[in-house]
Design a protein around this motif. Structure first.
Motif, PDB file in Angstrom:
ATOM      1  N   ARG A  20       0.631  -1.737   0.005  1.00 59.12           N
ATOM      2  CA  ARG A  20       0.078   0.005   0.064  1.00 59.12           C
ATOM      3  C   ARG A  20       0.759   1.375   0.355  1.00 59.12           C
ATOM      4  O   ARG A  20       2.038   1.808   0.481  1.00 59.12           O
ATOM      5  CB  ARG A  20      -0.660   0.143   1.062  1.00 59.12           C
ATOM      6  N   GLY A  21       0.594   2.173  -0.779  1.00 58.78           N
ATOM      7  CA  GLY A  21       1.041   3.542  -0.627  1.00 58.78           C
ATOM      8  C   GLY A  21       2.503   3.746  -1.769  1.00 58.78           C
ATOM      9  O   GLY A  21       1.972   3.054  -2.465  1.00 58.78           O
ATOM     10  N   ASN A  22       3.406   4.534  -1.241  1.00 58.47           N
ATOM     11  CA  ASN A  22       4.611   4.720  -2.090  1.00 58.47           C
ATOM     12  C   ASN A  22       5.490   4.082  -1.827  1.00 58.47           C
ATOM     13  O   ASN A  22       5.361   3.514  -0.343  1.00 58.47           O
ATOM     14  CB  ASN A  22       5.090   6.016  -2.311  1.00 58.47           C
ATOM     15  N   LEU A  23       6.298   3.032  -2.589  1.00 62.42           N
ATOM     16  CA  LEU A  23       7.652   3.338  -2.602  1.00 62.42           C
ATOM     17  C   LEU A  23       9.018   3.587  -2.166  1.00 62.42           C
ATOM     18  O   LEU A  23       9.098   4.546  -3.010  1.00 62.42           O
ATOM     19  CB  LEU A  23       8.355   2.081  -3.913  1.00 62.42           C
ATOM     20  N   VAL A  24       9.252   3.597  -0.801  1.00 65.39           N
ATOM     21  CA  VAL A  24      10.664   4.050  -0.103  1.00 65.39           C
ATOM     22  C   VAL A  24      11.749   3.505  -0.428  1.00 65.39           C
ATOM     23  O   VAL A  24      11.871   2.286  -0.364  1.00 65.39           O
ATOM     24  CB  VAL A  24      10.321   4.935   1.246  1.00 65.39           C
ATOM     25  N   TRP A  25      13.415   3.834  -1.427  1.00 61.25           N
ATOM     26  CA  TRP A  25      14.137   2.723  -1.563  1.00 61.25           C
ATOM     27  C   TRP A  25      15.210   3.539  -1.193  1.00 61.25           C
ATOM     28  O   TRP A  25      15.471   4.715  -1.604  1.00 61.25           O
ATOM     29  CB  TRP A  25      13.422   2.950  -3.234  1.00 61.25           C
ATOM     30  N   THR A  26      16.661   2.995  -0.350  1.00 63.64           N
ATOM     31  CA  THR A  26      17.347   3.052  -0.004  1.00 63.64           C
ATOM     32  C   THR A  26      18.777   2.308  -0.191  1.00 63.64           C
ATOM     33  O   THR A  26      18.118   0.645  -0.527  1.00 63.64           O
ATOM     34  CB  THR A  26      16.935   3.708   1.251  1.00 63.64           C
ATOM     35  N   ILE A  27      20.028   2.739  -0.126  1.00 59.64           N
ATOM     36  CA  ILE A  27      21.190   1.575   0.046  1.00 59.64           C
ATOM     37  C   ILE A  27      21.855   2.404   0.987  1.00 59.64           C
ATOM     38  O   ILE A  27      22.183   3.642   0.869  1.00 59.64           O
ATOM     39  CB  ILE A  27      21.280   1.937  -1.559  1.00 59.64           C
ATOM     40  N   ASP A  28      22.693   1.011   1.607  1.00 59.75           N
ATOM     41  CA  ASP A  28      23.406   1.948   2.316  1.00 59.75           C
ATOM     42  C   ASP A  28      24.825   0.660   2.806  1.00 59.75           C
ATOM     43  O   ASP A  28      24.542  -0.599   2.920  1.00 59.75           O
ATOM     44  CB  ASP A  28      23.220   2.116   3.954  1.00 59.75           C
ATOM     45  N   GLU A  29      26.045   1.324   2.305  1.00 57.79           N
ATOM     46  CA  GLU A  29      27.037   0.613   2.463  1.00 57.79           C
ATOM     47  C   GLU A  29      27.778   0.770   3.690  1.00 57.79           C
ATOM     48  O   GLU A  29      27.964   2.432   4.184  1.00 57.79           O
ATOM     49  CB  GLU A  29      27.471   0.598   1.141  1.00 57.79           C
ATOM     50  N   GLN A  30      28.192  -0.574   4.602  1.00 56.11           N
ATOM     51  CA  GLN A  30      29.411   0.443   5.324  1.00 56.11           C
ATOM     52  C   GLN A  30      30.833  -0.694   4.802  1.00 56.11           C
ATOM     53  O   GLN A  30      30.244  -2.209   4.579  1.00 56.11           O
ATOM     54  CB  GLN A  30      28.963  -0.995   6.401  1.00 56.11           C
ATOM     55  N   VAL A  31      31.323   0.043   5.175  1.00 60.51           N
ATOM     56  CA  VAL A  31      33.200  -0.186   4.921  1.00 60.51           C
ATOM     57  C   VAL A  31      34.249  -0.738   5.977  1.00 60.51           C
ATOM     58  O   VAL A  31      33.713  -0.184   7.318  1.00 60.51           O
ATOM     59  CB  VAL A  31      33.363   0.926   4.034  1.00 60.51           C
ATOM     60  N   GLU A  32      34.199  -1.351   5.845  1.00 53.42           N
ATOM     61  CA  GLU A  32      35.543  -2.005   7.344  1.00 53.42           C
ATOM     62  C   GLU A  32      36.504  -0.691   7.928  1.00 53.42           C
ATOM     63  O   GLU A  32      37.105  -0.116   6.455  1.00 53.42           O
ATOM     64  CB  GLU A  32      36.440  -2.862   6.577  1.00 53.42           C
ATOM     65  N   ARG A  33      36.799  -0.041   8.656  1.00 53.50           N
ATOM     66  CA  ARG A  33      37.897   0.675   8.467  1.00 53.50           C
ATOM     67  C   ARG A  33      37.446   2.179   8.636  1.00 53.50           C
ATOM     68  O   ARG A  33      38.231   2.671   8.770  1.00 53.50           O
ATOM     69  CB  ARG A  33      39.337   0.325   8.188  1.00 53.50           C
ATOM     70  N   THR A  34      36.420   2.287   7.482  1.00 56.10           N
ATOM     71  CA  THR A  34      36.125   3.305   7.880  1.00 56.10           C
ATOM     72  C   THR A  34      34.323   3.360   9.097  1.00 56.10           C
ATOM     73  O   THR A  34      34.403   4.143   9.597  1.00 56.10           O
ATOM     74  CB  THR A  34      35.163   3.743   6.013  1.00 56.10           C
ATOM     75  N   HIS A  35      33.972   2.833   8.890  1.00 56.35           N
ATOM     76  CA  HIS A  35      32.508   2.003   9.605  1.00 56.35           C
ATOM     77  C   HIS A  35      32.716   1.412  10.576  1.00 56.35           C
ATOM     78  O   HIS A  35      31.808   1.216  12.100  1.00 56.35           O
ATOM     79  CB  HIS A  35      31.262   1.422   8.907  1.00 56.35           C
ATOM     80  N   PHE A  36      33.237   0.445  10.535  1.00 53.45           N
ATOM     81  CA  PHE A  36      33.415  -0.407  11.783  1.00 53.45           C
ATOM     82  C   PHE A  36      35.083  -1.074  11.378  1.00 53.45           C
ATOM     83  O   PHE A  36      35.931  -0.875  10.563  1.00 53.45           O
ATOM     84  CB  PHE A  36      33.032  -1.827  11.364  1.00 53.45           C
ATOM     85  N   ARG A  37      35.576  -1.658  12.270  1.00 49.29           N
ATOM     86  CA  ARG A  37      36.782  -2.525  12.601  1.00 49.29           C
ATOM     87  C   ARG A  37      36.538  -3.771  13.331  1.00 49.29           C
ATOM     88  O   ARG A  37      35.730  -3.864  14.299  1.00 49.29           O
ATOM     89  CB  ARG A  37      38.212  -1.777  13.557  1.00 49.29           C
ATOM     90  N   ARG A  38      37.058  -4.528  13.011  1.00 53.77           N
ATOM     91  CA  ARG A  38      36.971  -5.803  13.266  1.00 53.77           C
ATOM     92  C   ARG A  38      37.265  -6.515  14.413  1.00 53.77           C
ATOM     93  O   ARG A  38      36.960  -7.408  14.996  1.00 53.77           O
ATOM     94  CB  ARG A  38      37.268  -7.419  11.987  1.00 53.77           C
ATOM     95  N   ASP A  39      38.360  -5.100  15.243  1.00 52.46           N
ATOM     96  CA  ASP A  39      38.924  -5.733  16.548  1.00 52.46           C
ATOM     97  C   ASP A  39      37.701  -5.218  17.891  1.00 52.46           C
ATOM     98  O   ASP A  39      38.105  -5.494  18.613  1.00 52.46           O
ATOM     99  CB  ASP A  39      40.123  -5.593  16.660  1.00 52.46           C
ATOM    100  N   LEU A  40      36.835  -4.164  17.148  1.00 53.83           N
ATOM    101  CA  LEU A  40      35.610  -3.283  17.835  1.00 53.83           C
ATOM    102  C   LEU A  40      34.163  -4.256  17.695  1.00 53.83           C
ATOM    103  O   LEU A  40      34.014  -3.901  19.234  1.00 53.83           O
ATOM    104  CB  LEU A  40      35.527  -2.485  17.871  1.00 53.83           C
ATOM    105  N   ALA A  41      34.313  -4.674  16.985  1.00 50.50           N
ATOM    106  CA  ALA A  41      33.229  -5.594  17.212  1.00 50.50           C
ATOM    107  C   ALA A  41      33.280  -6.696  16.338  1.00 50.50           C
ATOM    108  O   ALA A  41      33.610  -7.192  15.555  1.00 50.50           O
ATOM    109  CB  ALA A  41      31.904  -4.342  16.349  1.00 50.50           C
ATOM    110  N   GLY A  42      32.105  -7.652  16.872  1.00 53.46           N
ATOM    111  CA  GLY A  42      32.002  -9.062  16.212  1.00 53.46           C
ATOM    112  C   GLY A  42      31.404  -8.727  14.976  1.00 53.46           C
ATOM    113  O   GLY A  42      30.549  -8.183  14.653  1.00 53.46           O
TER     114      GLY A  42
END
Lengths: 300, 300
Positions: A20-42
């Motif tokens: 129902r209604g309108n379609l709302v559409w988004t894309i988001d990219e999360q990049v290692e060492r920009t948005h997260f570091r593997r030593d900080l999060a599982g």
């Protein structure tokens, strides 16, 4: 759900007659060492927060998630069990929002990237360009906690009083319900991903109004959420954390009526720019504040 | 077009009442040093082929593109003029297919990634699981030329006879028209992105049939397209190029009637696996052939 075909063919197939209604559409990219570091999060956290980050864009339109696709690029030495954890985090977040990942793409790359595209529906999507002077600034969700959590994780601080703020950074959630409620009344709506001051500036700029935060209201919030005592523990300024910290994925609405689930943080007035009205009554301009992903501050 | 809101807010807004049939939705990510190298292609080429690679997934469903979002991650030293060229390549490819990029995401990352999500429409999307024994293998587009072009680019070979195959790799195009035609008659449809033998295997596996290519038909094609003489020039095996080369973005259809714009390459028969029927009548199994992105052969 209207999903006729999920993972396994060249593309997913959806039945639009179920929506129902309108379609709302988004894309988001999360990049290692920009948005997260593997030593900080599982990997499960990284999957969760990547999904929620994308979903927050739908919340910021007052939309309800319909379904999602995911694209992953993974290094050659990425373990199967890590991929499994990453996918579990994504799926758990999708489930939490009542939606599902119906397809995706997997490829090799030197750093991990997690890209999520989400389709949602909204009877009346809320844009950012119709805030009016006299509207109050309403916030759904907490501010500054995720930034404090990232600080604590980055410094490797171990103290059980910090568990809550670490969790705020590791497991944010998109404010879908609050966004849908705001869609009935608000003149403008955005999410906080780069920082409160910066993101409210997008509303101000698009709407031609000035955003004026009230120090007393922000300090009340910091007190109520425990941010005040956490900031004291970390020797950080709670106001700075609230104004510049992103990734709490709070929502900012402009409305002339109170919004359920939101708290008031200030007012939109005639003029331009973003400012903090001090307890003394003086206004401090916040032009340059905000978290810029391009500073890549997560590099070790 | 039904695009109510494009770039500039938290998400794009689309009016589904403007569309017919089902929604077909895909995402594709192209990663530096996995899918392209900046010394082999201009940014405009990289933008173009990234878009076409994603659009080819819609062609492979018999769908028509509606609109697209793009997510880019770019290193700190990426020049504005390169971003401009990359975007021009993406937009030119979108325009070529009668569609448009209506939003996106831009972030920092150590390697360039270009992710494209496309929505399309199809009255009757064609899957890969209904090929029948006795169906012929039909191909839309050329085979092996892009692989020869990549070989020539990678070795830095300069010979004007190679310009055509370099162009095949740099500027492929998605076979949207042929896919839509096939949707009326074909029992199964996929695109060739990883290699003919590997991709036809997806149809065979999903449909429970064996794919049998005819060496004579493939050699005819190599002769007709000029691949034969290019392969001779490069001292490569034209059959190997055709069977393992991806990125021509040809389509493979299973159909018991001829398909306009397609050429016949073999037959689906009872059984399993993928094989080449030699001119001698003997069958050579092609189980292990195919281009595996995970081999990351583009690393210098």
């Amino acid at each position: 759900m209207g999903v006729l075909l999920g993972i396994g063919d060249d593309a997913a197939v959806l039945d639009p007659s179920s929506m129902r209604g309108n379609l709302v559409w988004t894309i988001d990219e999360q990049v290692e060492r920009t948005h997260f570091r593997r030593d900080l999060a599982g990997w499960i956290d990284i999957g969760w927060r990547s999904f929620m980050s994308a979903a927050s864009d739908l919340a910021a339109m007052g939309a309800e998630p319909w379904c999602a696709l995911s694209a992953l690029s993974l290094p050659a030495d990425f373990e199967d069990e890590d991929l499994d954890a990453l996918a579990r985090g994504q799926h758990a977040a999708a489930l939490r929002l009542g939606t599902a990942i119906v397809g995706g793409n997997l490829t090799r790359g030197e750093v991990v990237t997690v890209t999520t595209t989400l389709l949602g529906t909204a009877e009346r999507p809320v844009l950012r360009d119709a805030a009016r002077p006299g509207d109050d600034i309403w916030i759904a969700g907490r501010l500054g906690l995720a930034a404090a959590g990232l600080f604590a994780l980055d410094r490797g601080l171990h103290d059980e009083r910090l568990d809550g703020v670490k969790e705020a950074w590791l497991r944010p959630w998109a404010r879908i319900g609050e966004g849908r409620h705001a869609a009935k009344f608000a003149h403008a709506l955005v999410d906080v991903s780069d920082g409160l001051a910066q993101d409210v500036g997008h509303v101000g700029e698009a709407s031609g109004v000035r955003a004026l935060f009230d120090e007393n209201l922000l300090r009340d919030h910091a007190h109520r959420t425990g941010l005040e005592s956490i900031a004291e523990l970390l020797v950080l300024d709670p106001l700075e954390l609230m104004l510049t910290g992103g990734e709490d994925y709070a929502l900012i609405a402009a409305s002339d009526v109170p919004l359920e689930g939101f708290w008031r943080a200030g007012t939109f007035v005639e003029g331009q720019g973003v400012a903090l009205k001090r307890a003394t009554g003086r206004e401090r301009e916040l032009f340059e504040l905000g978290y810029d992903h391009f500073r890549a501050r997560l590099e070790p």
